[in-house]
Design a protein around this motif. Structure first.
Motif, short mmCIF file in Angstrom:
data_model
loop_
_atom_site.label_atom_id
_atom_site.label_comp_id
_atom_site.label_asym_id
_atom_site.label_seq_id
_atom_site.Cartn_x
_atom_site.Cartn_y
_atom_site.Cartn_z
N ASN A 25 -16.89 -0.64 -20.09
CA ASN A 25 -17.03 -1.49 -18.90
C ASN A 25 -16.22 -0.99 -17.70
N LYS A 26 -15.87 0.29 -17.66
CA LYS A 26 -15.09 0.83 -16.54
C LYS A 26 -15.95 1.11 -15.32
N ILE A 27 -17.24 1.37 -15.49
CA ILE A 27 -18.16 1.51 -14.37
C ILE A 27 -19.14 0.35 -14.48
N LEU A 54 -22.39 0.21 -16.70
CA LEU A 54 -23.11 1.47 -16.54
C LEU A 54 -22.44 2.54 -17.39
N ILE A 55 -23.23 3.46 -17.89
CA ILE A 55 -22.70 4.60 -18.64
C ILE A 55 -22.91 5.82 -17.77
N THR A 79 -23.02 9.84 -11.73
CA THR A 79 -24.25 10.18 -12.43
C THR A 79 -24.31 9.20 -13.60
N VAL A 80 -25.34 8.35 -13.59
CA VAL A 80 -25.43 7.28 -14.59
C VAL A 80 -26.80 7.30 -15.26
N THR A 81 -26.85 6.69 -16.43
CA THR A 81 -28.11 6.60 -17.16
C THR A 81 -29.09 5.72 -16.38
#
Length: 124
Positions: A25-27, A54-55, A79-81
């Protein structure tokens, strides 16, 4: 299975593997909420914005890319999924700090196929 779907799976695996954050849960993406009419208060209210984890990976832009206009000092590239589609009016929270979304670039195989991942420029 299409090429784009295979590439999305590979991107998800890599982003999960290289996500340097200890907790998932850091992003977070704070989605925009629309105003709704509250009958009890007899007025329009904006509900609390939901947070979506977000991952991905957050990296600062190199100084060579900073031009003072499009990319400013302190901007971060995420850059995220592609699990959640970010919108320009949403907010991003990285390590407890809220950022505005400046630009969103989807990575897609043909530009119209399934989105593989998102590159997001954020600014505090």
């Amino acid at each position: 299975m299409s090429f784009a779907i295979k590439m999305q799976g590979i991107a998800d695996k890599l982003l999960n593997k290289f996500d340097e954050r200890e907790s998932g849960n850091k992003i977070q993406l704070q989605k925009l909420s629309e105003a709704v009419f509250d009958e009890l208060l007899a007025e329009m209210v904006v509900p609390k914005r939901p947070l979506v984890d977000l991952i991905g990976v957050a990296v600062p832009y190199s100084q060579g890319l900073v031009d003072g206009n499009t990319i400013q000092s302190g901007d971060i590239k995420l850059t995220v999924t592609s699990d959640v589609e970010p919108l320009a009016q949403d907010k991003v929270i990285v390590d407890g700090v809220e950022y505005s979304i400046i630009s969103i670039a989807p990575y897609a195989y043909t530009g119209k196929d399934k989105t593989i991942a998102y590159a997001i420029q954020i600014r505090n």
